[in-house]
Write an enzyme that holds these catalytic residues in place. Structure first.
Site, short mmCIF file in Angstrom:
data_model
loop_
_atom_site.label_atom_id
_atom_site.label_comp_id
_atom_site.label_asym_id
_atom_site.label_seq_id
_atom_site.Cartn_x
_atom_site.Cartn_y
_atom_site.Cartn_z
N CYS A 50 1.02 -1.20 -0.05
CA CYS A 50 -0.19 0.12 -0.15
C CYS A 50 1.05 1.22 0.02
O CYS A 50 1.66 1.46 0.93
CB CYS A 50 -0.97 -0.04 1.03
SG CYS A 50 -1.99 1.25 1.42
N GLY A 51 0.78 1.91 -1.15
CA GLY A 51 1.79 3.13 -1.18
C GLY A 51 1.39 4.39 -0.25
O GLY A 51 2.41 4.61 0.53
N HIS A 52 0.00 4.63 -0.07
CA HIS A 52 -0.09 5.92 0.71
C HIS A 52 -0.08 5.35 2.28
O HIS A 52 0.28 5.97 2.88
CB HIS A 52 -1.73 6.26 0.53
CG HIS A 52 -2.79 5.61 1.38
ND1 HIS A 52 -3.32 4.48 1.16
CD2 HIS A 52 -3.13 5.91 2.71
CE1 HIS A 52 -4.15 3.89 2.07
NE2 HIS A 52 -4.00 4.83 3.14
N HIS A 79 -8.63 -4.27 -7.66
CA HIS A 79 -8.42 -2.67 -7.75
C HIS A 79 -8.79 -2.25 -9.27
O HIS A 79 -8.34 -2.63 -10.18
CB HIS A 79 -7.18 -2.02 -7.49
CG HIS A 79 -6.87 -2.31 -5.99
ND1 HIS A 79 -6.53 -3.51 -5.53
CD2 HIS A 79 -6.83 -1.45 -4.83
CE1 HIS A 79 -6.09 -3.50 -4.12
NE2 HIS A 79 -6.58 -1.95 -3.85
N ASP A 108 -10.26 5.39 -3.22
CA ASP A 108 -9.25 5.85 -2.83
C ASP A 108 -9.06 7.28 -2.89
O ASP A 108 -9.22 7.92 -3.74
CB ASP A 108 -7.76 5.28 -3.53
CG ASP A 108 -6.53 5.38 -2.47
OD1 ASP A 108 -6.46 6.44 -1.85
OD2 ASP A 108 -5.70 4.57 -2.93
N CYS A 136 -3.40 6.67 -4.84
CA CYS A 136 -3.20 5.44 -4.90
C CYS A 136 -1.73 4.98 -5.19
O CYS A 136 -1.20 5.05 -6.40
CB CYS A 136 -4.17 4.39 -5.66
SG CYS A 136 -3.77 2.76 -5.26
N GLY A 137 -0.67 4.59 -4.35
CA GLY A 137 0.67 4.42 -4.46
C GLY A 137 0.66 3.28 -5.37
O GLY A 137 1.63 3.43 -6.33
O1 PYC Z 1 -1.82 3.81 -1.96
O2 PYC Z 1 -1.37 1.70 -2.74
C1 PYC Z 1 -2.18 2.61 -2.02
C2 PYC Z 1 -3.57 2.05 -1.75
C3 PYC Z 1 -4.07 0.81 -2.13
C4 PYC Z 1 -5.43 0.81 -1.55
C5 PYC Z 1 -5.47 2.01 -0.95
N1 PYC Z 1 -4.40 2.82 -1.25
#
Ligand code: PYC
Length: 328
Positions: free
Chosen positions: A105-107, A225, A251, A255-256
């Site tokens: 999960c990036g964020h 996703h 999101d 979304c990272g």
């Molecule tokens: O930022 O990768 C992300 C992420 C995945 C689901 C919610 N945020």
């Protein structure tokens, strides 16, 4: 009239016997992360995939108690902070949401590092963080700014044609950015808050069509996703997205892992060179800065964003509460 008793210990007898989960809450570009510092069952000695399996099979109630109502909501992503599994790493993390567990999960990684800085455990420097899908590098830059070198991203399928009931034919790509994504243009749907209901309905229909047609990731996993793409709405940015998460929430951040998947598609199409900057807007207008490097023939995306710590939270779990373990 008698004063209310504001002494937190006044009813201590009622609190005894409650379990406590200590959390720190942050948001990254509007998307919340709840870092679990303590209070989950012991996962010592397990690999991260084995720890995820144990959580899912034996202790899933802790996930629900932490991120689902009444203590959380569909948008919250949990981040269970664990000791490192690899020599040289700072820590491990297992991300989870209202319906299950995430690969990366990036964020959430940006939120985790901002949280560790808030706790005084890290300063501006680079740290390796182990996740169930690989080790990522986080560069803490101060004031909540963090750049994450993600796991390798790649496009698995290009130009997948889907029949989506109610919407007709939809064409998109399947890509890995630490989670599986289907990326397709938003078309005429407006990429803004007023459009969220329509964007969600369309994304849900696309996801159902992927399931029905057995379109999966390269490992056979569900594509959970959906990322709808469109033009940037702020001058100087590169694009805007809407990302439907596995549990039906969207999101708030760009979304990272979704931006990583997008970078892999842009690279595969020859539309973004190594090292070139891609400024990805979310549907609420928050921005991540993305770029990629090729290392040993693999595309390594870097995602930069800012997190803000918003709460230090102690969750109380009273087994006498009929909704102690959350509503799913
Ligand atoms: O930022 O990768 C992300 C992420 C995945 C689901 C919610 N945020």
């Amino acid at each position: 009239m008698a004063d209310f008793d504001l002494d937190h210990n006044a009813d201590a007898s009622q609190n005894s016997g409650m379990e406590k989960i200590i959390c720190i809450d942050s948001h990254t570009g509007g998307e919340p992360t709840r870092v679990v510092v303590s209070g989950f069952p012991d996962m010592a000695g397990l690999s991260l995939p084995a720890a995820v399996e144990k959580l899912r099979d034996e202790h899933d109630s802790y996930r629900k108690a932490t991120v689902c109502e009444p203590r959380g909501n569909d948008v919250v992503v949990g981040a269970l902070l664990l000791p490192p599994v690899n020599a040289g790493s700072l820590a491990s993390v297992i991300f989870f949401n209202n319906v299950g567990y995430l690969g990366m999960c990036g964020h959430g990684t940006i939120g985790l590092l901002a949280t560790l800085q808030h706790m005084g455990r890290v300063g501006p420097a680079s740290y390796a963080i182990d996740t169930p899908v690989g080790t990522v590098q986080a560069h803490v830059q101060g004031k909540g700014w963090v750049e994450v070198d993600n796991v390798a991203a790649y496009r698995h399928l290009a130009g997948v044609l889907l029949d989506v009931p109610g919407y007709g034919q939809v064409v998109g790509d399947v890509a890995w950015g630490g989670n599986w994504f289907f990326l397709t243009p938003a078309g005429a749907l407006p990429l803004n808050l007023a459009g969220v209901q329509d964007l969600t309905a369309f994304s849900m229909a696309v996801r159902a069509a992927l399931r029905k047609n057995h379109v999966t990731g390269s490992d056979g996993a569900e594509i959970d996703h959906i990322e709808l793409m469109g033009a940037a709405q702020t001058h100087g940015n590169s694009g805007r997205n809407f990302v439907l998460c596995p549990g039906g929430a969207y999101d708030r951040s760009p979304c990272g892992t979704g931006t990583s998947a997008k970078l892999a598609c842009l690279a595969a199409d020859g539309k973004l060179a190594e090292g070139e900057r891609w400024l990805q807007e979310s549907v609420i207008g928050s921005v991540f800065e993305g770029r990629y490097r090729i290392v040993d023939d693999q595309l390594i995306p870097s995602i930069r964003g800012q997190a803000h710590v918003v709460a230090e939270t102690t969750l109380l779990l009273d087994r006498r509460d009929p909704f102690c373990w959350g509503l799913e």
